[in-house]
Design an enzyme around this catalytic site. Structure first.
Site, short mmCIF file in Angstrom:
data_model
loop_
_atom_site.label_atom_id
_atom_site.label_comp_id
_atom_site.label_asym_id
_atom_site.label_seq_id
_atom_site.Cartn_x
_atom_site.Cartn_y
_atom_site.Cartn_z
N LYS A 1 1.53 4.38 -2.53
CA LYS A 1 1.29 5.78 -2.12
C LYS A 1 2.50 6.64 -2.52
CE LYS A 1 -1.83 7.30 0.04
NZ LYS A 1 -3.12 7.86 -0.46
N TYR B 1 0.86 -1.20 0.00
CA TYR B 1 0.00 0.00 0.00
C TYR B 1 0.89 1.24 0.00
CZ TYR B 1 -2.39 3.78 2.61
OH TYR B 1 -2.86 4.99 3.04
N1 LIG Z 1 -6.86 6.46 7.52
C1 LIG Z 1 -5.61 6.85 7.77
O1 LIG Z 1 -5.10 6.73 8.89
C2 LIG Z 1 -4.80 7.44 6.68
C3 LIG Z 1 -5.29 7.56 5.38
N2 LIG Z 1 -4.53 8.15 4.41
C4 LIG Z 1 -5.06 8.33 3.06
O2 LIG Z 1 -6.26 9.07 3.15
C5 LIG Z 1 -7.14 8.75 2.07
C6 LIG Z 1 -8.53 8.49 2.61
O3 LIG Z 1 -8.45 7.38 3.50
P1 LIG Z 1 -9.74 6.90 4.32
O4 LIG Z 1 -10.79 7.91 4.26
O5 LIG Z 1 -9.21 6.42 5.62
O6 LIG Z 1 -10.15 5.61 3.46
P2 LIG Z 1 -11.60 5.05 3.07
O7 LIG Z 1 -11.39 3.64 2.65
O8 LIG Z 1 -12.58 5.33 4.14
O9 LIG Z 1 -11.98 5.94 1.80
C7 LIG Z 1 -11.46 5.71 0.52
C8 LIG Z 1 -12.57 5.91 -0.50
O10 LIG Z 1 -12.02 5.68 -1.80
C9 LIG Z 1 -12.98 5.02 -2.58
N3 LIG Z 1 -12.35 4.30 -3.67
C10 LIG Z 1 -11.53 3.25 -3.58
N4 LIG Z 1 -11.20 2.82 -4.81
C11 LIG Z 1 -11.80 3.64 -5.69
C12 LIG Z 1 -11.85 3.69 -7.11
N5 LIG Z 1 -11.22 2.81 -7.85
N6 LIG Z 1 -12.58 4.66 -7.69
C13 LIG Z 1 -13.28 5.56 -6.94
N7 LIG Z 1 -13.27 5.54 -5.59
C14 LIG Z 1 -12.55 4.59 -4.98
C15 LIG Z 1 -13.67 4.07 -1.60
O11 LIG Z 1 -14.94 3.63 -2.08
C16 LIG Z 1 -13.74 4.93 -0.36
O12 LIG Z 1 -14.96 5.60 -0.27
C17 LIG Z 1 -6.49 7.58 1.34
O13 LIG Z 1 -5.82 8.07 0.21
C18 LIG Z 1 -5.47 7.04 2.34
O14 LIG Z 1 -4.39 6.47 1.68
C19 LIG Z 1 -3.30 8.64 4.68
C20 LIG Z 1 -2.78 8.55 5.94
C21 LIG Z 1 -3.47 7.94 7.03
C1 LIG Z 2 -3.00 -4.55 16.74
C2 LIG Z 2 -2.56 -3.38 17.55
C3 LIG Z 2 -1.19 -3.57 18.13
C4 LIG Z 2 -2.61 -2.07 16.82
C5 LIG Z 2 -3.99 -1.71 16.31
C6 LIG Z 2 -4.04 -0.27 15.85
C7 LIG Z 2 -3.96 -0.13 14.38
C8 LIG Z 2 -5.28 -0.58 13.78
C9 LIG Z 2 -3.64 1.32 13.97
C10 LIG Z 2 -2.49 1.96 14.74
C11 LIG Z 2 -1.78 2.91 13.78
C12 LIG Z 2 -2.71 2.97 12.60
C13 LIG Z 2 -2.22 3.51 11.30
C14 LIG Z 2 -2.80 3.08 10.12
C15 LIG Z 2 -3.87 2.03 10.12
C16 LIG Z 2 -4.40 1.63 11.51
C17 LIG Z 2 -3.27 1.55 12.51
C18 LIG Z 2 -2.26 0.49 12.07
C19 LIG Z 2 -2.29 3.52 8.79
C20 LIG Z 2 -1.41 2.39 8.27
C21 LIG Z 2 -3.42 3.77 7.79
C22 LIG Z 2 -2.92 4.18 6.45
C23 LIG Z 2 -1.76 5.09 6.42
O1 LIG Z 2 -1.50 5.70 5.42
C24 LIG Z 2 -0.87 5.19 7.59
C25 LIG Z 2 -1.53 4.86 8.90
C26 LIG Z 2 -0.53 4.86 10.02
C27 LIG Z 2 -1.17 4.56 11.34
#
Ligand SMILES: NC(=O)C1=CN([C@@H]2O[C@H](COP(=O)(O)OP(=O)(O)OC[C@H]3O[C@@H](n4cnc5c(N)ncnc54)[C@H](O)[C@@H]3O)[C@@H](O)[C@H]2O)C=CC1
Ligand SMILES: CC(C)CCC[C@@H](C)[C@H]1CC[C@H]2C3=C(CC[C@]12C)[C@@]1(C)CCC(=O)C[C@@H]1CC3
Length: 351
Positions: free
Chosen positions: A148, A144
């Protein structure tokens, strides 16, 4: 003769707008008076005034329809990081992002804001107050993250003042908040299966967890500051809560808030990491026979046992970023938003 109205600068599209971050972004944009179009493979809600286009971002024609008269695009779509479908990550994050860039350029979009990730520089070893000039990870922690990195490079390299197409990447870290489908649900599930008893390492490692509203604020600021003469063009920006916290304190506060016990017993980091790597190989070997999803993947262990926090000084300097919600308030609001995951409620539902 019919006159075509000039597209408004308050008209924007959110690709991935049905997701966790995307929906929070859409809600804030609407509050701020933007006219919003959502492009996503699924529609998960409705908001008056928000137009939905259901489609795959790899389909340029579908994108072009959604981007008509749009000058500003947020791209926050991605397959979930937990998936092990390498082909899907490649297709959506790399090929799909290339298609998004081409569609934006053809549709006359002027500004593209990408949601990247701070993990693009993380290799599983400590990062303390990391700045944006750290090199991309040579050995990214998972596929992943590998995609990215490629995605961010594509978007930043496409920035062209001459062509009037400006791009910027936001790198959030550990996003959490109401409706998050990952962090809190995975944590609760792990606790319910009795696997949240252990602290990996000595428990002193500091990590950024970023409240979703701060991430949204960073995205909108970036979009509004992205001009030909601004330093944002073609740059990446860390957006965090700017309050690094001990990983295990954060986990404990969420768990205790929901009625579960905080982890107590320490296990050596390298032992757990070694077991996670072994388990990972085993799952690969057994994949043709059984599908196993281990709780402790090498990535999760590395995230749980090392320092990984980032400086957002560049975002403060170039776009006046300051977090709008403190970590304390963010944790309280998040815990309150998951009444259905509380231990007493889940226990009651079982009996
Ligand atoms: N959740 C986190 O901790 C972090 C997330 N990110 C980035 O933030 C962004 C948003 O993440 P979240 O909201 O957590 O994920 P999410 O999974 O809730 O949202 C992603 C959305 O993208 C849509 N999607 C996926 N494939 C698609 C496609 N082929 N065409 C159109 N839509 C599509 C999905 O249906 C979904 O609604 C992502 O780019 C992720 O990489 C970055 C750092 C941390
Ligand atoms: C099993 C346990 C020891 C830990 C459970 C917590 C995890 C689910 C989360 C802690 C840090 C999180 C994190 C992400 C996903 C959920 C965690 C691993 C990401 C990998 C999501 C996508 C990103 O781009 C980076 C995030 C970093 C932190």
């Amino acid at each position: 003769m019919a006159t075509r109205l000039r597209p408004s600068s308050k008209r924007c599209a959110v690709i991935g707008g049905s997701g966790f971050l995307g929906r929070h972004l859409v809600e804030r944009l609407v509050d701020k008076g933007y006219t919003v179009t959502v492009f996503d493979i699924r529609q998960s809600y409705t908001i008056p005034g928000v137009t939905f286009h259901q489609g795959d971002l790899c389909d340029k024609q579908a994108l072009l329809k959604a981007l008509q008269d749009v000058l500003l695009v947020f791209h926050c779509a991605s397959p979930a990081p937990g998936s092990d479908d390498r082909a899907l990550f490649h297709r959506v994050n790399i090929d799909g992002t290339r298609t998004v860039i081409e569609a934006c350029q053809e549709a006359g979009v002027q500004r593209l804001v990408l949601t990247s990730s701070a993990s693009v520089v993380f290799e599983g070893t400590d990062i303390k107050n990391g700045k944006e000039d750290l090199p991309y990870a040579k050995k990214p922690i998972d596929y992943y993250t590998e995609t990215k990195i490629q995605q961010e490079k594509l978007v930043l390299n496409a920035c062209s003042k001459e062509r009037g197409f400006l791009t910027v990447a936001i790198r959030p870290h550990g996003i959490f908040g109401p409706r998050d489908p990952q962090l809190v649900p995975i944590l609760v599930d792990t606790a319910r299966r009795g696997k949240m008893k252990f602290i990996i390492g000595d428990g002193s490692n500091l990590v950024d967890f970023t409240f979703v509203e701060n991430v949204v604020h960073g995205h909108i600021l970036a979009a509004e500051c992205l001009k030909a003469e601004s330093p944002l063009c073609g740059q990446a920006y860390h957006i965090t809560n700017d309050e690094p916290v001990r990983f295990w304190d954060f986990m404990s506060q969420v768990l205790v808030g929901l009625g579960y016990d905080a982890p107590r017993y320490h296990l050596p980091y390298w032992l757990v990491y070694g077991i996670a790597v072994l388990l990972w190989f085993l799952t690969l070997l057994l994949r043709p026979l059984v599908a196993i999803k281990p709780t402790f993947t090498p990535m999760r262990v590395a995230l749980a046992g090392t320092h990984h926090y980032y400086s957002c000084a560049r975002a403060k300097r170039d776009m006046g970023y300051q977090p709008v919600v403190s970590l304390k308030e963010a944790i309280t609001r998040t815990v309150e938003s998951y009444p259905h995951l509380r231990r007493d409620v889940l226990k009651g539902a079982k009996s």
